[in-house]
Motif scaffolding. Structure first.
Motif, PDB file in Angstrom:
ATOM      1  N   MET A   1       0.886  -1.199   0.082  1.00 43.00           N
ATOM      2  CA  MET A   1      -0.009  -0.095  -0.035  1.00 43.00           C
ATOM      3  C   MET A   1       0.910   1.228   0.125  1.00 43.00           C
ATOM      4  O   MET A   1       1.751   1.234   0.727  1.00 43.00           O
ATOM      5  CB  MET A   1      -0.888   0.093   1.090  1.00 43.00           C
ATOM      6  CG  MET A   1      -2.332  -0.564   0.936  1.00 43.00           C
ATOM      7  SD  MET A   1      -3.469  -0.105   2.122  1.00 43.00           S
ATOM      8  CE  MET A   1      -3.019  -0.811   3.672  1.00 43.00           C
ATOM      9  N   GLN A   5      -2.763   5.612   0.123  1.00 44.09           N
ATOM     10  CA  GLN A   5      -3.892   4.719   0.560  1.00 44.09           C
ATOM     11  C   GLN A   5      -3.971   4.244   2.134  1.00 44.09           C
ATOM     12  O   GLN A   5      -4.987   4.226   2.759  1.00 44.09           O
ATOM     13  CB  GLN A   5      -3.539   3.232  -0.262  1.00 44.09           C
ATOM     14  CG  GLN A   5      -3.618   3.463  -1.707  1.00 44.09           C
ATOM     15  CD  GLN A   5      -3.083   2.321  -2.338  1.00 44.09           C
ATOM     16  OE1 GLN A   5      -2.082   1.540  -1.976  1.00 44.09           O
ATOM     17  NE2 GLN A   5      -3.711   1.867  -3.432  1.00 44.09           N
ATOM     18  N   ILE A   6      -2.717   4.240   2.916  1.00 42.17           N
ATOM     19  CA  ILE A   6      -2.689   3.883   4.194  1.00 42.17           C
ATOM     20  C   ILE A   6      -3.407   5.386   4.896  1.00 42.17           C
ATOM     21  O   ILE A   6      -4.327   4.971   5.840  1.00 42.17           O
ATOM     22  CB  ILE A   6      -1.126   3.939   4.754  1.00 42.17           C
ATOM     23  CG1 ILE A   6      -0.493   2.833   4.419  1.00 42.17           C
ATOM     24  CG2 ILE A   6      -1.400   3.943   6.271  1.00 42.17           C
ATOM     25  CD1 ILE A   6       0.703   2.521   4.557  1.00 42.17           C
ATOM     26  N   ASP A   8      -5.899   7.233   3.697  1.00 45.45           N
ATOM     27  CA  ASP A   8      -6.865   7.244   3.357  1.00 45.45           C
ATOM     28  C   ASP A   8      -7.618   6.087   4.389  1.00 45.45           C
ATOM     29  O   ASP A   8      -8.794   6.764   4.837  1.00 45.45           O
ATOM     30  CB  ASP A   8      -7.558   6.810   1.972  1.00 45.45           C
ATOM     31  CG  ASP A   8      -6.969   8.019   1.073  1.00 45.45           C
ATOM     32  OD1 ASP A   8      -6.783   9.190   1.666  1.00 45.45           O
ATOM     33  OD2 ASP A   8      -7.279   7.798  -0.318  1.00 45.45           O
ATOM     34  N   GLN A   9      -7.159   5.040   4.378  1.00 43.05           N
ATOM     35  CA  GLN A   9      -7.752   3.961   5.425  1.00 43.05           C
ATOM     36  C   GLN A   9      -7.964   4.432   6.683  1.00 43.05           C
ATOM     37  O   GLN A   9      -9.045   4.208   7.579  1.00 43.05           O
ATOM     38  CB  GLN A   9      -6.873   2.704   5.095  1.00 43.05           C
ATOM     39  CG  GLN A   9      -7.614   1.721   5.623  1.00 43.05           C
ATOM     40  CD  GLN A   9      -6.575   0.445   5.526  1.00 43.05           C
ATOM     41  OE1 GLN A   9      -5.420   0.599   5.953  1.00 43.05           O
ATOM     42  NE2 GLN A   9      -7.152  -0.678   5.322  1.00 43.05           N
ATOM     43  N   ARG A  12     -10.315   7.485   7.370  1.00 45.85           N
ATOM     44  CA  ARG A  12     -11.705   6.894   7.380  1.00 45.85           C
ATOM     45  C   ARG A  12     -12.117   6.364   8.366  1.00 45.85           C
ATOM     46  O   ARG A  12     -13.366   6.328   8.984  1.00 45.85           O
ATOM     47  CB  ARG A  12     -12.016   5.575   6.226  1.00 45.85           C
ATOM     48  CG  ARG A  12     -12.537   6.387   4.676  1.00 45.85           C
ATOM     49  CD  ARG A  12     -13.012   5.366   3.731  1.00 45.85           C
ATOM     50  NE  ARG A  12     -12.186   4.219   3.713  1.00 45.85           N
ATOM     51  CZ  ARG A  12     -11.222   4.380   2.756  1.00 45.85           C
ATOM     52  NH1 ARG A  12     -10.869   5.412   1.897  1.00 45.85           N
ATOM     53  NH2 ARG A  12     -10.588   3.190   2.415  1.00 45.85           N
ATOM     54  N   GLY A  13     -11.208   5.422   8.966  1.00 41.29           N
ATOM     55  CA  GLY A  13     -11.313   4.964  10.400  1.00 41.29           C
ATOM     56  C   GLY A  13     -11.586   5.897  11.475  1.00 41.29           C
ATOM     57  O   GLY A  13     -12.561   5.884  12.349  1.00 41.29           O
ATOM     58  N   SER A  30      -2.828   2.605  14.607  1.00 37.09           N
ATOM     59  CA  SER A  30      -2.148   3.239  13.766  1.00 37.09           C
ATOM     60  C   SER A  30      -1.118   3.874  14.215  1.00 37.09           C
ATOM     61  O   SER A  30       0.291   3.713  13.874  1.00 37.09           O
ATOM     62  CB  SER A  30      -3.098   4.418  13.063  1.00 37.09           C
ATOM     63  OG  SER A  30      -3.286   5.308  14.266  1.00 37.09           O
ATOM     64  N   THR A  36       0.388   0.501  12.578  1.00 38.15           N
ATOM     65  CA  THR A  36       0.782   0.432  11.053  1.00 38.15           C
ATOM     66  C   THR A  36       1.791   1.343  10.808  1.00 38.15           C
ATOM     67  O   THR A  36       2.851   1.260  10.231  1.00 38.15           O
ATOM     68  CB  THR A  36      -0.493   0.920  10.380  1.00 38.15           C
ATOM     69  OG1 THR A  36      -1.629   0.078  10.570  1.00 38.15           O
ATOM     70  CG2 THR A  36      -0.106   0.492   8.780  1.00 38.15           C
TER      71      THR A  36
END
Ligand code: 2NL
Length: 358
Positions: A1, A5-6, A8-9, A12-13, A30, A36
């Motif tokens: 990713m 992308q990370i 965005d994810q 969103r969370g 995160s 992450t």
């Protein structure tokens, strides 16, 4: 990713977190120790130097963005929680305050507050003064010269050590010296009451070496006996809370008033018990009179221009009568069982707004 992308994810969370717990979960997964972003940070050590710097800067920016998003989301959740509480919770500001069950107001304090509330409504102000007095303010100014028999009756406590003229200080035997000081200091008209401690060297079942008095003084150009009678009848009826309480004025003698009177209220003593307000008997409540012209003159007030009335009463005595306390000595025992029985809750203390306690 990719980093984008990370981002965005994770964002969103953050946006989807509906509770503080859910938001905390996003933070841990995160930015937490095994999150992450944290894991990606650990990996940059293996990169070549030039890539490492760029990747590190990008991850730091990402971390900052996530932190800001989480802080904003926390604030939003807090606002929503508050709004929800305001929608559902109601505060009834008209409910009475819960009384503190521990403390009690001593009957002496309660009674002084009641007397002050009644005279306060009649326009009297409260004045206090020193417990240690000199001979002039306690006796001479009150028309009790040296060798006057009233001095013996006062059982005065004298302090050790005389001044250059051989005069000794004393513990005031009544609150009158405070009124003498007020008369010396303030040009009439005046209307005041003086509650406070007084001291006499006398100790038995009905006398304590320290007790409390309230005295009152009214001086104006045309204050007369009608004012005295109206004022004190009104006081007796308000204090004992009996509208038609019989009150009588019985001629008496005080060196500092002329004429002088004792005030009695109607009562019955049938069957051994005392009932105030009914029956054929009389009960002494206070002493009073028109201020002696010599007392006014002694204070620098011209008795040809001014006249007035004064009165005095024992606080413990009227407290015992009103609240059925049988023994004077128990007032000073500091017995908590007595105080719980005869004491008052703070909220029952009368004020000038509520008037005397009912
Ligand atoms: C009582 C009687 C009384 C006074 C007190 C007074 C004070 C001044 C001038 C004149 Cl400055 N009089 N006070 C007057 C009459 C009676 O007290 O039985 N007290 C317990």
């Amino acid at each position: 990713m990719t980093i984008d992308q990370i981002r965005d994810q994770i964002l969103r969370g953050v946006a989807g977190a509906a509770t503080r717990e859910a938001l905390e979960e996003v933070r841990v997964t995160s930015l937490g120790r095994k999150g992450t972003v944290t894991e990606l940070m650990k990996e940059i050590g293996a990169l070549p130097a030039d890539e490492r710097r760029e990747r590190g800067a990008a991850l730091n920016r990402l971390k900052g963005e996530i932190e800001a998003a989480i802080a904003a989301a926390a604030k939003r959740l807090e606002g929503e929680a508050l709004a929800a509480r305001l929608r559902t919770e109601r505060v009834d500001v008209t409910l009475p305050v819960k009384a503190d069950p521990d403390g009690r107001i001593h009957p002496v304090s309660q009674t002084i507050a009641e007397v002050v509330a009644i005279f306060g409504e009649m326009g009297f102000s409260v004045v206090e003064g020193p417990h240690i007095e000199d001979d002039f303010h306690n006796f001479t100014a009150l028309n009790i010269p040296p060798e006057h028999p009233a001095r013996q009756e006062h059982d005065t406590f004298y302090l050790a050590g005389a001044d250059a003229h051989g005069a000794r200080k004393l513990l005031r035997t009544h609150t009158s010296p405070v009124q003498i000081r007020a008369l010396q200091k303030t040009k009439p008209p005046l209307r005041l009451i003086v509650p406070g401690r007084t001291f006499r060297n006398d100790h038995d079942a009905t006398h304590s070496p320290m007790f409390h008095q309230v005295e009152g003084l009214v001086v104006d150009r045309a204050t007369h006996m009608g004012h005295l009678k109206g004022c004190l009848i009104e006081f007796c009826r308000a204090f004992f809370d009996i509208e038609q309480l019989p009150v009588r004025f019985r001629p008496s003698y005080f060196p500092f008033t002329e004429p002088s009177a004792e005030v009695d209220i109607g009562c019955s003593r049938e069957g051994g018990g005392l009932r105030i307000g009914a029956g054929a008997d009389w009960l002494e409540i206070l002493g009073c009179g028109m201020v002696h012209p010599k007392v006014l003159a002694n204070c620098g007030v011209d008795p040809d221009l001014y006249q007035g009335f004064a009165f005095g009463m024992g606080i413990e005595r009227i407290a015992m009568l009103k609240y059925g306390i049988p023994d004077l000595r128990t007032f000073y025992d500091s017995d908590l069982r007595w105080l719980r029985h005869y004491g008052f809750l703070p909220l029952d203390v009368p004020s000038l707004v509520t008037g005397p306690a009912r």
